[in-house]
Design a protein around this motif. Structure first.
Motif, PDB file in Angstrom:
ATOM      1  N   LYS A   5       0.828  -1.203   0.000  1.00 48.42           N
ATOM      2  CA  LYS A   5       0.000   0.000   0.000  1.00 48.42           C
ATOM      3  C   LYS A   5       0.863   1.254   0.000  1.00 48.42           C
ATOM      4  O   LYS A   5       0.626   2.192  -0.779  1.00 48.42           O
ATOM      5  CB  LYS A   5      -0.922  -0.018   1.219  1.00 48.42           C
ATOM      6  CG  LYS A   5      -1.858   1.174   1.277  1.00 48.42           C
ATOM      7  CD  LYS A   5      -2.745   1.095   2.508  1.00 48.42           C
ATOM      8  CE  LYS A   5      -3.661   2.328   2.588  1.00 48.42           C
ATOM      9  NZ  LYS A   5      -4.511   2.283   3.806  1.00 48.42           N
ATOM     10  N   ASP A   6       1.883   1.270   0.879  1.00 48.66           N
ATOM     11  CA  ASP A   6       2.774   2.438   0.939  1.00 48.66           C
ATOM     12  C   ASP A   6       3.546   2.612  -0.358  1.00 48.66           C
ATOM     13  O   ASP A   6       3.752   3.742  -0.831  1.00 48.66           O
ATOM     14  CB  ASP A   6       3.770   2.266   2.099  1.00 48.66           C
ATOM     15  CG  ASP A   6       3.082   2.380   3.455  1.00 48.66           C
ATOM     16  OD1 ASP A   6       1.927   2.834   3.475  1.00 48.66           O
ATOM     17  OD2 ASP A   6       3.691   1.989   4.464  1.00 48.66           O
ATOM     18  N   GLY A  12       3.738   4.658  -6.999  1.00 44.09           N
ATOM     19  CA  GLY A  12       2.917   4.255  -8.127  1.00 44.09           C
ATOM     20  C   GLY A  12       2.792   2.735  -8.306  1.00 44.09           C
ATOM     21  O   GLY A  12       3.492   1.942  -7.660  1.00 44.09           O
ATOM     22  N   ARG A  13       1.880   2.346  -9.206  1.00 35.39           N
ATOM     23  CA  ARG A  13       1.595   0.931  -9.441  1.00 35.39           C
ATOM     24  C   ARG A  13       2.780   0.193 -10.062  1.00 35.39           C
ATOM     25  O   ARG A  13       2.993  -0.994  -9.822  1.00 35.39           O
ATOM     26  CB  ARG A  13       0.375   0.780 -10.344  1.00 35.39           C
ATOM     27  CG  ARG A  13      -0.921   1.211  -9.697  1.00 35.39           C
ATOM     28  CD  ARG A  13      -2.093   1.010 -10.638  1.00 35.39           C
ATOM     29  NE  ARG A  13      -3.355   1.378  -9.989  1.00 35.39           N
ATOM     30  CZ  ARG A  13      -4.074   0.541  -9.239  1.00 35.39           C
ATOM     31  NH1 ARG A  13      -3.645  -0.700  -9.043  1.00 35.39           N
ATOM     32  NH2 ARG A  13      -5.202   0.945  -8.691  1.00 35.39           N
ATOM     33  N   ASN A  14       3.549   0.889 -10.893  1.00 39.50           N
ATOM     34  CA  ASN A  14       4.686   0.236 -11.552  1.00 39.50           C
ATOM     35  C   ASN A  14       5.739  -0.208 -10.540  1.00 39.50           C
ATOM     36  O   ASN A  14       6.429  -1.218 -10.739  1.00 39.50           O
ATOM     37  CB  ASN A  14       5.318   1.169 -12.585  1.00 39.50           C
ATOM     38  CG  ASN A  14       4.436   1.338 -13.797  1.00 39.50           C
ATOM     39  OD1 ASN A  14       3.637   0.460 -14.124  1.00 39.50           O
ATOM     40  ND2 ASN A  14       4.554   2.471 -14.479  1.00 39.50           N
ATOM     41  N   ALA A  15       5.863   0.530  -9.448  1.00 33.92           N
ATOM     42  CA  ALA A  15       6.795   0.134  -8.398  1.00 33.92           C
ATOM     43  C   ALA A  15       6.346  -1.172  -7.743  1.00 33.92           C
ATOM     44  O   ALA A  15       7.163  -2.039  -7.415  1.00 33.92           O
ATOM     45  CB  ALA A  15       6.917   1.245  -7.350  1.00 33.92           C
ATOM     46  N   VAL A  16       5.016  -1.305  -7.552  1.00 33.95           N
ATOM     47  CA  VAL A  16       4.473  -2.559  -7.002  1.00 33.95           C
ATOM     48  C   VAL A  16       4.733  -3.715  -7.959  1.00 33.95           C
ATOM     49  O   VAL A  16       5.095  -4.823  -7.541  1.00 33.95           O
ATOM     50  CB  VAL A  16       2.964  -2.406  -6.719  1.00 33.95           C
ATOM     51  CG1 VAL A  16       2.376  -3.734  -6.270  1.00 33.95           C
ATOM     52  CG2 VAL A  16       2.723  -1.330  -5.668  1.00 33.95           C
ATOM     53  N   LYS A  17       4.556  -3.456  -9.257  1.00 34.04           N
ATOM     54  CA  LYS A  17       4.821  -4.497 -10.253  1.00 34.04           C
ATOM     55  C   LYS A  17       6.290  -4.929 -10.220  1.00 34.04           C
ATOM     56  O   LYS A  17       6.602  -6.123 -10.323  1.00 34.04           O
ATOM     57  CB  LYS A  17       4.460  -3.989 -11.647  1.00 34.04           C
ATOM     58  CG  LYS A  17       2.968  -3.858 -11.895  1.00 34.04           C
ATOM     59  CD  LYS A  17       2.700  -3.400 -13.323  1.00 34.04           C
ATOM     60  CE  LYS A  17       1.205  -3.261 -13.593  1.00 34.04           C
ATOM     61  NZ  LYS A  17       0.928  -2.814 -14.984  1.00 34.04           N
TER      62      LYS A  17
END
Length: 433
Positions: A5-6, A12-17
């Motif tokens: 979540k953080d 951004g979403r790309n960092a999660v990916k």
């Protein structure tokens, strides 16, 4: 702290990916490293993983050595492929790390990411290692058992313990005839046991070689056929009598059993057991089977000659239409008119020892046609979604099915599955006495 979540809110979403990619890559590296260790340990222990086992279609030592060599080569190839896969994943890991580092993530979140990835990697490693360790132990047990069986098989049949419980397991005497010790011993070896001849000049032995030679010559040119015949004649003339694989009493017992007209010696329907039945009981059970009007039909005369003419006519038409070659026609052409014989195989695992009817078409007009059709149909056998290979395969299919309280699993025992669909004419079959 919710890591994903953080990371999503701040980078951004790309960092999660990127994090998911790094996590999955680390998990894969752990799995493949365990696979490589498993394969290396199997190799050093002389074990072949089950997935690399090959079926040996020819039962000779040379063929088995070829298969063993191929299995070891496949294991080496698997180790090479897994090693290369790990190298590729390591490169993917570097790129995934670089992509995350390029986002300038703060130190606290970076430490949390490192901790999360390390935990995922360690969890996957421990899980896969436990599974691979268990597989290696099971593989070692199977190998030890197989080696023990091979040693037992390599021992001489004369050294087999054919007394007491083991003898009763291999010989089932259901008749009133009392078997001698020598008769029990020779029957326990099984109906497929090849008894060494005591005379090489027996007509049956010579005729068998002549027939086999002529069948082979039929597919050769005249010079090749003449050379093969000469080699066979030379081999027969120089052949020496092999050492006997049964003792004198057992050889006498075989002749006694052949002359005894009150009994039938048969192979059990399941397993390697030899069954001895009274001839009268056997004939009564066969008569009861053949008297079933729903399965068998009695004809007024033998239709063999008629069916032969029809088959020859079909073969001639197919050859004229260029649908079969001349050699195919010669193979399918009925050269003998033996009437198919029916016999019963005793089911000793069932109460009352019922007989399974088996029709032997060897030498009949349709024998070669049936062989050719079997070759044509064999590639599509087992392709249906309803096909079950064996009981082990069925158990594998059913293991994940969970029945609710209002459901039941029902099984049916099919009677006369093969002879029931077509009507088998009694005049086409002669009961083996």
């Amino acid at each position: 702290m919710n890591l994903f979540k953080d990371l999503r809110e701040n980078y951004g979403r790309n960092a999660v990916k990127d994090l998911r990619l790094l996590e999955n890559t680390e998990r894969k590296i752990s799995r493949f490293r365990c696979h490589r260790v498993f394969s290396l340990r199997a190799k050093h222990s002389g074990l072949i993983p089950t997935s690399l086992k090959l079926n040996c279609p020819i039962n000779t030592k040379r063929a088995r050595d070829i298969v063993n060599k191929a299995e070891k080569a496949l294991l080496n190839e698997r180790i090479r492929v897994v090693t290369n896969k790990i190298k590729t994943l390591e490169e993917d890991k570097i790129r995934a790390n670089a992509s995350l580092n390029a986002r300038d993530i703060n130190k606290d979140l970076s430490r949390e990411i490192s901790r999360h990835v390390e935990n995922s990697r360690e969890s996957e490693f421990q899980h896969v290692r436990a599974r691979q360790t268990r597989k290696l132990k099971e593989l070692a047990k199977k190998h030890e058992k197989s080696t023990s069986n091979d040693v037992n098989k390599s021992n001489s049949h004369a050294d087999l313990d054919l007394s007491g419980t083991q003898l009763k397991r291999w010989v089932k005497n259901l008749s009133k005839y009392k078997l001698s010790d020598a008769q029990n011993s020779v029957l326990a070896r099984g109906l497929g046991y090849a008894v060494s001849p005591d005379n090489l000049n027996q007509p049956s032995i010579v005729d068998e070689h002549i027939v086999a030679c002529e069948k082979a010559c039929w597919k050769l040119t005249k010079p090749e056929a003449a050379q093969l015949r000469a080699e066979i004649v030379g081999t027969l003339k120089s052949a020496k009598l092999p050492p006997s694989n049964i003792n004198k009493d057992e050889r006498i017992a075989i002749k006694q059993l052949q002359k005894e007209e009150s009994i039938m010696v048969l192979g059990a329907d399941k397993g390697r057991a030899t069954v001895v039945m009274d001839k009268t009981e056997y004939q009564e059970k066969m008569d009861a089977l053949l008297s079933d009007p729903k399965t068998y039909e009695k004809l007024d005369r033998d239709p063999t000659a008629k069916h032969k003419r029809e088959l020859v006519s079909i073969l001639q038409r197919l050859e004229k239409e260029d649908k079969i070659k001349k050699t195919d026609k010669q193979f399918l052409y009925p050269t003998s008119e033996n009437v198919p014989r029916i016999y019963g195989s005793p089911k000793i695992h069932k109460d009352g020892t019922p007989l399974r009817p088996i029709v032997d078409f060897t030498g009949s007009i349709g024998y070669n046609v049936a062989k050719s059709l079997a070759d044509i149909l064999s590639p599509i056998v087992g392709q249906s979604e309803h096909h079950v290979l064996n009981s082990k395969s069925l158990a594998e299919d059913l293991k994940d099915i969970v029945l609710t309280e209002d459901e039941i699993l029902n099984s049916h025992d099919v009677v006369a599955l093969l002879p029931a669909p077509p009507s088998i004419s009694l005049s086409m079959c002669s009961v083996i006495d």
